[in-house]
Write a protein that holds these residues in place. Structure first.
Motif, mmCIF file in Angstrom:
data_model
loop_
_atom_site.group_PDB
_atom_site.id
_atom_site.type_symbol
_atom_site.label_atom_id
_atom_site.label_comp_id
_atom_site.label_asym_id
_atom_site.label_seq_id
_atom_site.Cartn_x
_atom_site.Cartn_y
_atom_site.Cartn_z
ATOM 1 N N ARG A 23 43.088 36.576 43.570
ATOM 2 C CA ARG A 23 43.710 37.479 43.171
ATOM 3 C C ARG A 23 45.299 37.834 42.622
ATOM 4 O O ARG A 23 45.334 38.645 41.590
ATOM 5 N N ASP A 54 41.087 46.086 42.015
ATOM 6 C CA ASP A 54 41.748 45.331 42.203
ATOM 7 C C ASP A 54 42.289 44.576 40.548
ATOM 8 O O ASP A 54 43.243 43.791 41.125
ATOM 9 N N ARG A 114 25.641 45.974 41.127
ATOM 10 C CA ARG A 114 27.859 45.739 40.736
ATOM 11 C C ARG A 114 27.912 44.141 40.817
ATOM 12 O O ARG A 114 28.330 44.185 39.975
ATOM 13 N N SER A 115 26.597 43.098 40.376
ATOM 14 C CA SER A 115 26.697 41.889 40.251
ATOM 15 C C SER A 115 25.952 41.624 39.152
ATOM 16 O O SER A 115 26.152 40.472 38.480
ATOM 17 N N ASP A 132 33.090 35.066 40.219
ATOM 18 C CA ASP A 132 32.935 35.468 41.328
ATOM 19 C C ASP A 132 34.488 36.687 41.647
ATOM 20 O O ASP A 132 35.265 36.211 41.880
ATOM 21 N N ASP A 134 34.786 38.842 43.991
ATOM 22 C CA ASP A 134 34.712 39.090 45.406
ATOM 23 C C ASP A 134 35.940 38.185 44.948
ATOM 24 O O ASP A 134 37.137 38.293 46.087
ATOM 25 N N ARG A 135 36.364 36.846 45.113
ATOM 26 C CA ARG A 135 37.286 35.963 45.177
ATOM 27 C C ARG A 135 38.569 35.441 44.182
ATOM 28 O O ARG A 135 38.548 34.872 44.728
ATOM 29 N N CYS A 136 37.755 36.765 42.527
ATOM 30 C CA CYS A 136 38.568 36.385 41.984
ATOM 31 C C CYS A 136 38.525 34.925 41.554
ATOM 32 O O CYS A 136 40.158 34.327 41.375
#
Length: 173
Positions: A23, A54, A114-115, A132, A134-136
Motif C-alpha cells: 500500500r 486506499d 469489484r474484480s 491485485d 487487495d495486496r496492492c
C-alpha cells in the motif's frame, strides 16, 4: 504511414517501471505520478478503481499536484463502481472536482463486479496498474503495448459499461 499517438507519447520522466508491492509503494506511485503529470504537462489522466478507498486522493500534496496540472486542454476521467468512499474519505479531491468540473468526466459502473474493474492510473506516456488491489501488487511502466491495451479496456468501460456519475454539485430544494 500512420502512427499511434499513444506509441509516440513522451515517457514519464523519473517515474519507476516494473513491479510494485504494498500500500505504501502504491500510494507513493500515485503521488509521484500526479506530481509528474503537473510538471510534464500531461494532457490526459484516467483513474479507475472500484471505490478509491486506499488511494491518497484526499492528501494535500495530491490536491496541489492536481491544481498544478489542471488547465486548458487537459482531460481527467475517473471511473468507479460508486463514489461514496471518495466523498467520505477524500474531501480535498471532492473540492478539486467541483472547481475543475469542466475538464473532468466521472463515470459510474454500479453493476460491475469489484474484480472486473481495473485499478489503474493511465496517461498517454505511463501507466500504473494494480493487478491485485487487495495486496496492492501491480506494475507500472511506459511500454506502448501495455498502455494501448489498457486504454482500450478503459474506453470499453467508459463508452459501453458505465454512465455519468459523481456530479460536481447536487441540486435540491
Amino acid at each position: 504511414m500512420t502512427t499511434d499517438r499513444s506509441r509516440t507519447a513522451p515517457a514519464a520522466l523519473g517515474l519507476p517501471t516494473g513491479r510494485f508491492e504494498g500500500r505504501v509503494a502504491f500510494q507513493q506511485l500515485v503521488r509521484d505520478a500526479l506530481t509528474t503529470a503537473a510538471s510534464e504537462g500531461w494532457r490526459e489522466i484516467v483513474l479507475c478503481d472500484d471505490d478509491f478507498h486506499d488511494w491518497p486522493l484526499g492528501e494535500r500534496v495530491v490536491a496541489d499536484a492536481l491544481n498544478d496540472w489542471a488547465g486548458s486542454g487537459r482531460r481527467f476521467t475517473i471511473i468507479a463502481t460508486q463514489y461514496d468512499e471518495i466523498v467520505r474519505r477524500h474531501a480535498r479531491f471532492v473540492q478539486w472536482r467541483r472547481t475543475w468540473d469542466h475538464i473532468i468526466t466521472c463515470r459510474r459502473c454500479p453493476s460491475a463486479d469489484r474484480s472486473d474493474l481495473p485499478s489503474v492510473l493511465w496517461s498517454p506516456g505511463w501507466l500504473m496498474h494494480r493487478i491485485d488491489p487487495d495486496r496492492c501488487v501491480g506494475v507500472s511502466g511506459t511500454e506502448p503495448d501495455r498502455r494501448v491495451l489498457m486504454r482500450e479496456t478503459l474506453t470499453e468501460w467508459i463508452q459501453n459499461r458505465s454512465s455519468p456519475g459523481f456530479p460536481a454539485t447536487t441540486l435540491g430544494l
